[in-house]
Design a protein around this motif. Structure first.
Motif, PDB file in Angstrom:
ATOM      1  N   GLN A   1       0.837  -1.205   0.000  1.00 15.25           N
ATOM      2  CA  GLN A   1       0.000   0.000   0.000  1.00 15.25           C
ATOM      3  C   GLN A   1       0.872   1.255   0.000  1.00 15.25           C
ATOM      4  O   GLN A   1       0.622   2.196  -0.776  1.00 15.25           O
ATOM      5  N   ALA A   2       1.891   1.281   0.838  1.00 11.45           N
ATOM      6  CA  ALA A   2       2.770   2.451   0.926  1.00 11.45           C
ATOM      7  C   ALA A   2       3.566   2.668  -0.361  1.00 11.45           C
ATOM      8  O   ALA A   2       3.889   3.803  -0.723  1.00 11.45           O
ATOM      9  N   SER A   3       3.858   1.552  -1.047  1.00 15.02           N
ATOM     10  CA  SER A   3       4.657   1.640  -2.282  1.00 15.02           C
ATOM     11  C   SER A   3       3.796   1.808  -3.523  1.00 15.02           C
ATOM     12  O   SER A   3       4.330   2.012  -4.624  1.00 15.02           O
ATOM     13  N   GLY A   4       2.478   1.695  -3.370  1.00 10.96           N
ATOM     14  CA  GLY A   4       1.578   1.829  -4.508  1.00 10.96           C
ATOM     15  C   GLY A   4       1.602   0.646  -5.446  1.00 10.96           C
ATOM     16  O   GLY A   4       1.275   0.765  -6.622  1.00 10.96           O
ATOM     17  N   TRP A   5       1.974  -0.530  -4.911  1.00 10.42           N
ATOM     18  CA  TRP A   5       2.063  -1.724  -5.748  1.00 10.42           C
ATOM     19  C   TRP A   5       0.694  -2.380  -5.903  1.00 10.42           C
ATOM     20  O   TRP A   5      -0.156  -2.321  -5.025  1.00 10.42           O
ATOM     21  N   GLY A   6       0.478  -3.015  -7.044  1.00 11.50           N
ATOM     22  CA  GLY A   6      -0.673  -3.875  -7.227  1.00 11.50           C
ATOM     23  C   GLY A   6      -1.896  -3.219  -7.848  1.00 11.50           C
ATOM     24  O   GLY A   6      -2.016  -1.993  -7.913  1.00 11.50           O
ATOM     25  N   LEU A   7      -2.784  -4.085  -8.290  1.00 12.75           N
ATOM     26  CA  LEU A   7      -3.969  -3.682  -9.036  1.00 12.75           C
ATOM     27  C   LEU A   7      -4.829  -2.659  -8.299  1.00 12.75           C
ATOM     28  O   LEU A   7      -5.169  -1.608  -8.835  1.00 12.75           O
ATOM     29  N   PHE A   8      -5.207  -2.962  -7.058  1.00 16.33           N
ATOM     30  CA  PHE A   8      -6.140  -2.097  -6.343  1.00 16.33           C
ATOM     31  C   PHE A   8      -5.514  -0.776  -5.909  1.00 16.33           C
ATOM     32  O   PHE A   8      -6.242   0.166  -5.561  1.00 16.33           O
ATOM     33  N   ASN A   9      -4.184  -0.689  -5.939  1.00 16.92           N
ATOM     34  CA  ASN A   9      -3.519   0.583  -5.666  1.00 16.92           C
ATOM     35  C   ASN A   9      -3.362   1.415  -6.932  1.00 16.92           C
ATOM     36  O   ASN A   9      -2.930   2.572  -6.864  1.00 16.92           O
ATOM     37  N   ALA A  10      -3.700   0.813  -8.082  1.00 21.25           N
ATOM     38  CA  ALA A  10      -3.546   1.509  -9.364  1.00 21.25           C
ATOM     39  C   ALA A  10      -4.877   1.927  -9.966  1.00 21.25           C
ATOM     40  O   ALA A  10      -4.908   2.693 -10.937  1.00 21.25           O
ATOM     41  N   VAL A  11      -5.985   1.443  -9.414  1.00 17.54           N
ATOM     42  CA  VAL A  11      -7.300   1.782  -9.961  1.00 17.54           C
ATOM     43  C   VAL A  11      -8.137   2.484  -8.901  1.00 17.54           C
ATOM     44  O   VAL A  11      -7.912   2.334  -7.699  1.00 17.54           O
ATOM     45  N   GLU A  12      -9.091   3.250  -9.370  1.00 16.60           N
ATOM     46  CA  GLU A  12     -10.022   3.936  -8.474  1.00 16.60           C
ATOM     47  C   GLU A  12     -11.261   3.069  -8.282  1.00 16.60           C
ATOM     48  O   GLU A  12     -11.955   2.747  -9.247  1.00 16.60           O
ATOM     49  N   ALA A  13     -11.522   2.699  -7.068  1.00 18.92           N
ATOM     50  CA  ALA A  13     -12.701   1.884  -6.759  1.00 18.92           C
ATOM     51  C   ALA A  13     -13.091   2.140  -5.313  1.00 18.92           C
ATOM     52  O   ALA A  13     -12.244   2.483  -4.480  1.00 18.92           O
ATOM     53  N   PRO A  14     -14.370   1.997  -4.995  1.00 18.55           N
ATOM     54  CA  PRO A  14     -14.794   2.147  -3.595  1.00 18.55           C
ATOM     55  C   PRO A  14     -14.012   1.177  -2.704  1.00 18.55           C
ATOM     56  O   PRO A  14     -13.770   0.024  -3.076  1.00 18.55           O
ATOM     57  N   TYR A  15     -13.639   1.641  -1.523  1.00 22.09           N
ATOM     58  CA  TYR A  15     -12.809   0.844  -0.632  1.00 22.09           C
ATOM     59  C   TYR A  15     -13.479  -0.480  -0.284  1.00 22.09           C
ATOM     60  O   TYR A  15     -12.830  -1.527  -0.263  1.00 22.09           O
ATOM     61  N   TRP A  16     -14.791  -0.443  -0.015  1.00 26.59           N
ATOM     62  CA  TRP A  16     -15.494  -1.663   0.361  1.00 26.59           C
ATOM     63  C   TRP A  16     -15.443  -2.693  -0.757  1.00 26.59           C
ATOM     64  O   TRP A  16     -15.365  -3.901  -0.501  1.00 26.59           O
ATOM     65  N   LEU A  17     -15.451  -2.202  -2.020  1.00 32.60           N
ATOM     66  CA  LEU A  17     -15.403  -3.107  -3.168  1.00 32.60           C
ATOM     67  C   LEU A  17     -14.007  -3.734  -3.286  1.00 32.60           C
ATOM     68  O   LEU A  17     -13.873  -4.921  -3.612  1.00 32.60           O
ATOM     69  N   GLU A  18     -12.975  -2.923  -3.025  1.00 30.41           N
ATOM     70  CA  GLU A  18     -11.611  -3.444  -3.040  1.00 30.41           C
ATOM     71  C   GLU A  18     -11.446  -4.557  -1.999  1.00 30.41           C
ATOM     72  O   GLU A  18     -10.841  -5.597  -2.286  1.00 30.41           O
TER      73      GLU A  18
END
Length: 277
Positions: free
Chosen positions: A73-90
């Motif tokens: 999360q801190a490094s911005g790695w991965g799919l959900f850190n690269a797309v905009e989506a509601p947190y609950w959906l993530e």
């Protein structure tokens, strides 16, 4: 971060102990099957393996999978850190996708001979109860740790989703391995939502085609989707034999040192290639 993770681990431990206690009491009050051997030696070895595995995990990855999620999360790695989506959906999709990863991992451990050598420790238990859901060789646990860490980084799984998934996975593993009596009507409904004891018990049959079915630990949908679902054991839940045909030595199966050595001395190949008696 370390303080937060310690708090999370304390909560997980409390939930683990509570679920274990409930399942153990339920087994005592309403068992599904008579056990073939005394609980004391089996439980001692199975729970001893749990302690050993947790010590190893603490030494190798002190901050656990939640720590991996925080780093991603801190490094911005991965799919959900690269797309905009509601947190609950993530969080929801992360839990579902991690469960799919565990299903695929389980299938792979049955298909690949080297991995099966370690996974057969789980299947070598001659009974099935709440402690069977915790009985995994240390090397299998470490391999699984690497697979989960990779999935968390690639998906960018939020820390909350990791905690939720780990709690669900541990709790449902104890639940669906438990030797508990559930009304058949309730089981028929529940197995559309979660893997039930009657559903997963089939996977611990000594018949090859049944061992190679019902791989799910938490969500039951993957077995239906990938056609690995088997409704009932051919010998019935009371008549079926638990374990592996090539490993029937009760005294050895209940010893911790034997479980640790088994992958290195076993002559078995994998669950797919085993011949039916």
């Amino acid at each position: 971060m370390a303080t937060q993770i310690e708090s999370v681990e304390s909560i997980r431990l409390i939930i683990f102990i509570a679920v274990f206690a409930v399942m153990a009491l339920w087994e005592f009050l309403a068992p599904r099957r008579p056990l073939s051997s005394s609980k004391a030696p089996r439980w001692g070895s199975n729970l001893g393996l749990v302690v050993l595995n947790n010590v190893m995990l603490r030494l190798i990855v002190p901050l656990g999978m939640v720590g991996v999620a925080y780093v991603a999360q801190a490094s911005g790695w991965g799919l959900f850190n690269a797309v905009e989506a509601p947190y609950w959906l993530e969080v929801l999709f992360s839990v579902i996708l991690l469960d799919l990863v565990i299903y695929l991992q389980h299938v792979t451990f049955h298909l690949v001979p080297l991995l099966w050598r370690f996974h057969l420790v789980h299947h070598a238990d001659l009974d099935i109860d709440v402690t069977t859901g915790l009985r995994f060789h240390t090397i299998e646990i470490l391999i699984s740790l690497g697979i989960k860490a990779a999935a968390i980084v690639l998906l960018g799984v939020p820390p909350v989703a990791v905690v939720t998934f780990e709690v669900l996975l541990n709790s449902t593993a104890m639940f669906n391995h438990s030797n508990i009596q559930l009304p058949l009507g309730i089981d028929a409904v529940l197995r559309w939502l979660v893997v039930t004891p009657d559903m997963h018990r089939v996977h611990h049959s000594w018949h090859k085609r049944e061992t190679n079915s019902n791989y799910g630990f938490n969500l039951p949908w993957w077995d239906r989707l990938f056609r690995t679902y088997r409704d009932q054991p051919q010998d019935g839940h009371l008549g079926m034999t638990i374990g592996l045909k090539q490993i029937r030595d009760e005294q050895r199966a209940e010893r911790l040192h034997w479980m640790l050595a088994l992958p290195f001395v076993s002559k078995s190949t994998n669950a797919t290639e085993r011949k039916e008696d």
